[in-house]
Write a protein that holds these residues in place. Sequence first.
Motif, short mmCIF file in Angstrom:
data_model
loop_
_atom_site.label_atom_id
_atom_site.label_comp_id
_atom_site.label_asym_id
_atom_site.label_seq_id
_atom_site.Cartn_x
_atom_site.Cartn_y
_atom_site.Cartn_z
N PRO A 143 0.90 -1.04 -0.02
CA PRO A 143 -0.12 0.02 0.19
C PRO A 143 0.94 1.41 0.18
O PRO A 143 0.49 2.16 -0.66
N GLY A 144 1.90 1.25 0.87
CA GLY A 144 2.86 2.49 0.60
C GLY A 144 3.54 2.86 -0.73
O GLY A 144 3.69 3.92 -1.11
N MET A 145 3.80 1.80 -1.17
CA MET A 145 4.60 1.91 -2.55
C MET A 145 3.42 2.24 -3.50
O MET A 145 3.65 3.11 -4.46
N LEU A 146 2.12 1.66 -3.58
CA LEU A 146 1.16 2.04 -4.44
C LEU A 146 0.82 3.57 -4.28
O LEU A 146 0.57 4.19 -5.15
N ALA A 147 0.92 3.91 -3.16
CA ALA A 147 0.34 5.37 -2.77
C ALA A 147 1.53 6.43 -3.33
O ALA A 147 1.04 7.39 -3.85
N ILE A 148 2.70 6.08 -3.27
CA ILE A 148 3.71 6.72 -3.83
C ILE A 148 3.74 6.69 -5.38
O ILE A 148 3.60 7.96 -5.84
N HIS A 149 3.35 5.53 -5.94
CA HIS A 149 3.15 5.52 -7.48
C HIS A 149 1.89 6.46 -7.89
O HIS A 149 2.06 6.83 -8.85
N GLN A 150 0.78 6.27 -7.11
CA GLN A 150 -0.25 6.79 -7.43
C GLN A 150 -0.30 8.29 -7.46
O GLN A 150 -1.47 8.68 -7.92
N SER A 151 0.35 8.74 -6.80
CA SER A 151 0.75 10.16 -6.56
C SER A 151 0.68 10.83 -8.02
O SER A 151 0.34 12.15 -8.26
N GLY A 152 1.32 10.17 -8.88
CA GLY A 152 1.52 10.84 -10.35
C GLY A 152 2.73 11.88 -10.41
O GLY A 152 2.97 12.47 -11.47
N VAL A 153 3.24 11.98 -9.23
CA VAL A 153 4.54 12.67 -9.45
C VAL A 153 5.80 12.27 -9.59
O VAL A 153 5.94 10.88 -8.81
#
Length: 391
Positions: A287-297
């Motif tokens: 979940p932490g890595m997907l949150a970083i990924h899904q930020s789109g930054v």
Amino acid sequence: MKIKLPKYQYINMDSGWSNACDQYGRWMYRSDLFPNGLKPLSDYLKTNGHRLGIYILPGIRKDAADANMPIKGTNHTLGELVTRKLEGNGFKGTTYMPDEHNELVQAYYDSIADLFAEWGIGFVKIDGCGPGGGDQFHTHQSPDNRACLRMLSKAFQRHDIWMELSWYLDAAYVEDWIEIANGARVFIDIESYSTKTMTSSHRVFQRFSHVERWVEKDLVGRPNGFFLDLDVVLVGMTVNGTCIDGLDNDDIRQSYISFWAMVSSVLCLGGDPRMIPEKYLSMLHHPGMLAIHQSGVVAKPLGTTGLWNNRKQVWWKRLPTGEIYVGLFNTHVYRFMLGLSHEIKFRLKDFDLITAEIKDVWSGNILGVYNDSYSVVLKPGQCKILLLTAK
């Protein structure tokens, strides 16, 4: 996919789904593989929250033009558009480049998009695009087909179809790619095309320097709706009970996923999720890595100075909400070949911080409050992904 990897959205078919065209020269599914067509398949996928994706080539199909098939909705034929018989993409002998990019060509592309929309297609990967294409030894094998791609983009946008460009696109034209597409491949295939394994640690490490060329102008990412594509993530791909991803160890697998997440690359998997071991599924769905990924930054390297590019082993991004993520990577090819651990360090002032709490994203552990700087010794291929919070 729904059970094992519920956060993933598209299920894409690469080349091989089509081997012919319909009566209007449009891409047609293989009836031997899909006797009921693609619409029932896409309808079923929608019940699981997924969208179906397919693969095509830019230009006017050679078989359709040679047969002088009609352009749907017009009194003209495809043969009229390609009297010069110019190559339409990087795979020679498959499509023609239109002599002129006029309203008849647009009508042909519109008819393709309309057909795909009828099937419920949500994603189209377009291969053989240029300028660019080729491999590391023979670059720029694809013709300049940006005019075709713009027309395809116009056609697909009418149906909210994600358009992905492929085959080692040239970063010098980043403004054009942003205007045309939702994403683009930045380097050669990550597959090693070995008879035993899918990729290699070296091919993963190669992506770092190629991403750097794309992020110099701060154009890629969510603000412009255009994302890099570092190619498929093969972590944990398993066949007959044997992991065949070709990666040397789990540190590299974690670095593989981490870098894709840090640069918000199109995150596409190649393995059957029923066969991927649970420990790798948990990596791919962290979940932490997907949150970083899904930020789109999209992360940028901290620097590029020095023979060993020490500072380029630090990648970072600041989210609109203020969180700062920093990735430390010991993925220099020579260090990896020599088996060398390495201390990687950054200063808090590099991120306009004086004091910060640092959290390890993968483990979820708070590492402490730091003043001035942070350093860690990483094994060859290892990484650390950190969340920095000002104190």
